[in-house]
Design a protein around this motif. Structure first.
Motif, mmCIF file in Angstrom:
data_model
loop_
_atom_site.group_PDB
_atom_site.id
_atom_site.type_symbol
_atom_site.label_atom_id
_atom_site.label_comp_id
_atom_site.label_asym_id
_atom_site.label_seq_id
_atom_site.Cartn_x
_atom_site.Cartn_y
_atom_site.Cartn_z
ATOM 1 N N MET A 24 -10.426 1.198 -1.776
ATOM 2 C CA MET A 24 -9.999 0.010 -2.506
ATOM 3 C C MET A 24 -10.796 -1.223 -2.078
ATOM 4 O O MET A 24 -11.166 -2.043 -2.906
ATOM 5 C CB MET A 24 -8.500 -0.233 -2.336
ATOM 6 N N GLU A 25 -11.031 -1.371 -0.788
ATOM 7 C CA GLU A 25 -11.791 -2.528 -0.328
ATOM 8 C C GLU A 25 -13.216 -2.500 -0.885
ATOM 9 O O GLU A 25 -13.763 -3.537 -1.256
ATOM 10 C CB GLU A 25 -11.800 -2.590 1.192
ATOM 11 N N SER A 26 -13.805 -1.330 -0.972
ATOM 12 C CA SER A 26 -15.139 -1.201 -1.544
ATOM 13 C C SER A 26 -15.131 -1.575 -3.028
ATOM 14 O O SER A 26 -15.992 -2.317 -3.501
ATOM 15 C CB SER A 26 -15.634 0.227 -1.362
ATOM 16 N N ILE A 67 -12.846 -3.402 -4.657
ATOM 17 C CA ILE A 67 -12.528 -4.820 -4.817
ATOM 18 C C ILE A 67 -13.744 -5.675 -4.478
ATOM 19 O O ILE A 67 -14.011 -6.682 -5.148
ATOM 20 C CB ILE A 67 -11.304 -5.198 -3.965
ATOM 21 N N GLY A 68 -14.512 -5.269 -3.477
ATOM 22 C CA GLY A 68 -15.736 -5.997 -3.140
ATOM 23 C C GLY A 68 -16.721 -6.005 -4.292
ATOM 24 O O GLY A 68 -17.314 -7.038 -4.611
ATOM 25 N N LYS A 125 -15.375 -8.311 -7.100
ATOM 26 C CA LYS A 125 -15.590 -9.734 -6.808
ATOM 27 C C LYS A 125 -17.061 -10.125 -6.938
ATOM 28 O O LYS A 125 -17.402 -11.159 -7.514
ATOM 29 C CB LYS A 125 -15.110 -10.062 -5.390
ATOM 30 N N ASN A 181 -7.316 2.406 2.062
ATOM 31 C CA ASN A 181 -7.889 1.068 2.139
ATOM 32 C C ASN A 181 -9.393 1.024 1.926
ATOM 33 O O ASN A 181 -9.889 0.133 1.236
ATOM 34 C CB ASN A 181 -7.561 0.415 3.477
ATOM 35 N N SER A 182 -10.153 1.926 2.489
ATOM 36 C CA SER A 182 -11.609 1.819 2.416
ATOM 37 C C SER A 182 -12.119 1.917 0.982
ATOM 38 O O SER A 182 -12.997 1.155 0.582
ATOM 39 C CB SER A 182 -12.279 2.865 3.301
ATOM 40 N N SER A 192 0.832 -1.189 0.000
ATOM 41 C CA SER A 192 0.000 0.000 0.000
ATOM 42 C C SER A 192 0.871 1.243 0.000
ATOM 43 O O SER A 192 1.946 1.267 0.590
ATOM 44 C CB SER A 192 -0.877 -0.007 1.250
#
Length: 86
Positions: free
Chosen positions: A17-19, A21-22, A25, A14-15, A4
């Motif tokens: 990117m995590e959203s 990436i979610g 997927k 992170n938030s 990162s």
């Protein structure tokens, strides 16, 4: 994978990117498995990213695609800039 780019101890990158990436997927990877080859995943990913940035309607920005919203933003910003001739 690369580490990162955020500083140690914060989650500012992170938030988002995590959203993303979610969504990636949920919308692409899981529904279309099993994937047969890496090339198949790479091509599907490129198509999904193109859709996500250029054609996806985003409710928070007036149901327009992100790239269209950004283009309009910069067009309007340029209209309101003051130029000074010396």
């Amino acid at each position: 994978m690369a580490a990162s780019i955020g500083t140690v101890g914060d989650a500012y990158d992170n938030s988002l990117m995590e959203s993303t990436i979610g969504l990636f997927k949920t919308e692409l990877i899981k529904p279309r498995r099993p994937w047969k080859t890496l090339s198949e995943v790479e091509l599907a990913t490129a198509e999904w990213v193109d859709w996500y940035c250029h054609r996806r309607l985003h409710g928070e920005i007036g149901h327009t695609p992100p790239v269209e919203y950004e283009t309009n933003y910069y067009r309007e910003t340029a209209k309101h800039q003051v130029t000074v001739k010396i």
